[in-house]
Design an enzyme around this catalytic site. Structure first.
Site, PDB file in Angstrom:
ATOM      1  N   GLU A 103       0.805  -1.228   0.000  1.00  0.00           N
ATOM      2  CA  GLU A 103       0.000   0.000   0.000  1.00  0.00           C
ATOM      3  C   GLU A 103       0.835   1.273   0.000  1.00  0.00           C
ATOM      4  OE1 GLU A 103      -0.731  -0.417   4.819  1.00  0.00           O
ATOM      5  OE2 GLU A 103      -1.723   1.128   3.674  1.00  0.00           O
ATOM      6  N   THR A 125       2.634  -8.116  -0.707  1.00  0.00           N
ATOM      7  CA  THR A 125       2.601  -8.033   0.752  1.00  0.00           C
ATOM      8  C   THR A 125       2.225  -9.394   1.320  1.00  0.00           C
ATOM      9  OG1 THR A 125       1.438  -7.228   2.699  1.00  0.00           O
ATOM     10  CG2 THR A 125       0.268  -6.983   0.649  1.00  0.00           C
ATOM     11  N   ILE A 126       2.929  -9.800   2.351  1.00  0.00           N
ATOM     12  CA  ILE A 126       2.528 -11.046   2.997  1.00  0.00           C
ATOM     13  C   ILE A 126       1.166 -10.866   3.664  1.00  0.00           C
ATOM     14  CG2 ILE A 126       4.889 -11.875   3.392  1.00  0.00           C
ATOM     15  CD1 ILE A 126       4.355 -11.196   6.436  1.00  0.00           C
ATOM     16  N   ASP A 127       0.776  -9.616   3.927  1.00  0.00           N
ATOM     17  CA  ASP A 127      -0.468  -9.348   4.657  1.00  0.00           C
ATOM     18  C   ASP A 127      -1.730  -9.617   3.829  1.00  0.00           C
ATOM     19  OD1 ASP A 127       1.195  -8.479   6.671  1.00  0.00           O
ATOM     20  OD2 ASP A 127       0.949  -6.358   6.201  1.00  0.00           O
ATOM     21  N   ARG A 162      -0.719 -26.342  28.736  1.00  0.00           N
ATOM     22  CA  ARG A 162      -0.680 -24.872  28.786  1.00  0.00           C
ATOM     23  C   ARG A 162      -1.252 -24.292  27.497  1.00  0.00           C
ATOM     24  NH1 ARG A 162       5.765 -24.956  27.987  1.00  0.00           N
ATOM     25  NH2 ARG A 162       5.910 -24.786  30.246  1.00  0.00           N
ATOM     26  N   GLY A 170       0.284  -8.739  10.653  1.00  0.00           N
ATOM     27  CA  GLY A 170      -1.012  -8.232  10.211  1.00  0.00           C
ATOM     28  C   GLY A 170      -1.399  -7.055  11.082  1.00  0.00           C
ATOM     29  N   GLU A 222      -0.936  -9.296  14.997  1.00  0.00           N
ATOM     30  CA  GLU A 222      -0.242  -8.285  15.820  1.00  0.00           C
ATOM     31  C   GLU A 222      -1.088  -7.029  16.047  1.00  0.00           C
ATOM     32  OE1 GLU A 222       3.283  -6.894  13.743  1.00  0.00           O
ATOM     33  OE2 GLU A 222       2.227  -6.971  11.827  1.00  0.00           O
ATOM     34  N   VAL A 273      10.214 -14.254  10.616  1.00  0.00           N
ATOM     35  CA  VAL A 273      10.344 -15.622  10.063  1.00  0.00           C
ATOM     36  C   VAL A 273       9.303 -15.808   8.949  1.00  0.00           C
ATOM     37  CG1 VAL A 273       9.989 -18.073  10.614  1.00  0.00           C
ATOM     38  CG2 VAL A 273      11.236 -16.609  12.192  1.00  0.00           C
ATOM     39  N   GLN A 274       8.135 -15.169   9.138  1.00  0.00           N
ATOM     40  CA  GLN A 274       7.056 -15.303   8.155  1.00  0.00           C
ATOM     41  C   GLN A 274       7.404 -14.702   6.800  1.00  0.00           C
ATOM     42  OE1 GLN A 274       3.097 -14.193  10.432  1.00  0.00           O
ATOM     43  NE2 GLN A 274       4.878 -13.452  11.517  1.00  0.00           N
TER      44      GLN A 274
HETATM   45  O1  F6P Z   1       3.616  -5.046   5.693  1.00  0.00           O
HETATM   46  C1  F6P Z   1       4.309  -6.199   5.885  1.00  0.00           C
HETATM   47  C2  F6P Z   1       4.712  -6.392   7.319  1.00  0.00           C
HETATM   48  O2  F6P Z   1       5.368  -7.617   7.380  1.00  0.00           O
HETATM   49  C3  F6P Z   1       3.574  -6.310   8.345  1.00  0.00           C
HETATM   50  O3  F6P Z   1       2.820  -7.472   8.472  1.00  0.00           O
HETATM   51  C4  F6P Z   1       4.335  -5.967   9.594  1.00  0.00           C
HETATM   52  O4  F6P Z   1       3.507  -5.309  10.505  1.00  0.00           O
HETATM   53  C5  F6P Z   1       5.403  -5.074   9.104  1.00  0.00           C
HETATM   54  O5  F6P Z   1       5.619  -5.404   7.742  1.00  0.00           O
HETATM   55  C6  F6P Z   1       6.695  -5.173   9.871  1.00  0.00           C
HETATM   56  O6  F6P Z   1       7.537  -4.187   9.413  1.00  0.00           O
HETATM   57  P1  F6P Z   1       9.122  -4.146   9.651  1.00  0.00           P
HETATM   58  O7  F6P Z   1       9.739  -5.096   8.681  1.00  0.00           O
HETATM   59  O8  F6P Z   1       9.476  -2.742   9.349  1.00  0.00           O
HETATM   60  O9  F6P Z   1       9.373  -4.589  11.042  1.00  0.00           O
END
Ligand code: F6P
Length: 342
Positions: A103, A125-127, A162, A170, A222, A273-274
């Site tokens: 975006e 974007t992974i999002d 547990r 996200g 997150e 890691v994602q």
């Molecule tokens: O926009 C992709 C993303 O991986 C989000 O999911 C995450 O909040 C953000 O980037 C993390 O950003 P940075 O790599 O700057 O820590």
């Protein structure tokens, strides 16, 4: 024709596959030349380039990250940013730009095309939260990584009786949480679009503990947050696009669950890691197809467009349609996952 390529924002598995496809088709079918801009919009801003030819893109299809580097440089916040880019492109003889980003990067691309610069966008974007495309590459890889983590956490959670809370990426959209939570059989999935009621979350956790044999797994994006300020949450610093650096909801939830249930709870933050490592086959194919279609758009001088996946086809949409609003998780999609809570 000389074409510049850049990758901006958070990196994402599949970026190299796009670069390779753009360059290979551009050279082989259209006889274009390419120049790589380093680190997102910083490259054209500072005229920082690297060679981008067939040799440079050899062997990069399965490689994570981006050979061009990335940054969250926001051109629009830099004095004379657009003028400097225009000047550098003209000095370097660059006739068109392919901007691969989310975006923020594509928001800048849109503003540049509104000011007459020739840019084609590729959604990344992974999002999976970019509008006007059904999926973005990188998302499938992130979901697979998170799902594998959830599968592994089930067994250790059960051994120790547990709760395990898995925090995934996200900020504004819960796609990764929704898909990995469904695929991994999570007992609760929390997403930014739906503020959660901690009482209900605790009830689900307790009902899972009541089975005696199975332990609760919660997947939380997150950016998820409780209703009515039910819990204290920490906020972090902001980046150049004004996004707060998140992280911490998983631990806050674990603390709250321990306090309310008197059972042990642990939080695991999957974090970057994602975003790392090799893309899945799905993402490699999607990224390659988007790259092939992006260079076609350049060839046809169809600027101000983003290539997008709609159904099974790659189409072109206005950059404006892609960046006007985020694609968030609809209520009906969340309801499908809620069937399995508790
Ligand atoms: O926009 C992709 C993303 O991986 C989000 O999911 C995450 O909040 C953000 O980037 C993390 O950003 P940075 O790599 O700057 O820590």
């Amino acid at each position: 024709m000389r074409v510049g390529v850049l990758t901006g924002g958070g990196d994402c598995p599949g970026l190299n596959a796009v670069i390779r496809a753009v360059v290979r088709k551009g050279i082989n079918e259209y006889g274009f030349e390419f120049v790589g801009f380093r680190d997102g919009w910083r490259g054209p801003l500072e005229g920082d380039t690297m060679p981008l030819d067939t040799e440079a893109v050899r062997g990069i299809l399965p490689r994570g990250g981006t050979i061009l580097g990335s940054s969250r440089t926001n051109l629009m916040k830099i004095d004379n940013g657009v003028a400097r880019v225009r000047e550098n492109l003209s000095e370097l003889g660059v006739d068109a730009l392919v901007a691969i980003g989310g975006e923020d990067t594509l928001g800048v691309a849109r503003q540049l095309t509104e000011q007459g610069l020739p840019v084609v966008g590729v959604p990344k974007t992974i999002d999976n939260d970019l509008n006007a495309t059904d999926y973005t590459f990188g998302f499938d890889t992130a979901v697979n990584i998170a799902t594998e983590a959830i599968d592994r956490l089930h067994t250790t959670a059960e051994s120790h009786h547990r709760a395990l809370i898995v925090e995934v990426m996200g900020r504004h959209a819960g796609w990764i949480a929704l898909h990995s939570g469904m695929a991994g059989g999570a007992n609760v999935i929390l997403i930014p679009e739906r503020p959660f009621d901690i009482e209900r979350v605790v009830a689900h956790v307790e009902s899972r503990f009541a089975t005696k044999r199975y332990a609760p797994i919660l997947v939380v994006a997150e950016g998820a947050h409780p209703i009515d300020g039910q819990m204290e949450l920490s906020t972090g610093e902001k980046d150049a696009f004004g996004h707060v650096r998140l992280g911490g909801i998983g631990q806050s939830l674990a603390d709250e669950i321990e306090r309310r249930t008197h059972k042990e709870a642990r939080s695991v933050v999957l974090g970057h890691v994602q975003r790392g490592g090799t893309p899945t086959a799905f993402d490699r194919v999607l990224a390659t197809r988007l790259g092939v279609h992006a260079i076609d758009a350049v060839k046809e001088a169809d600027f101000g467009k983003m290539v997008a996946l709609q159904g099974t086809e790659i189409v072109r949409v206005d950059l404006a349609a892609a960046t006007d609003k985020l694609k968030t998780v609809p209520t009906e999609r969340y309801a499908e996952a809620e069937v399995f809570f508790g």
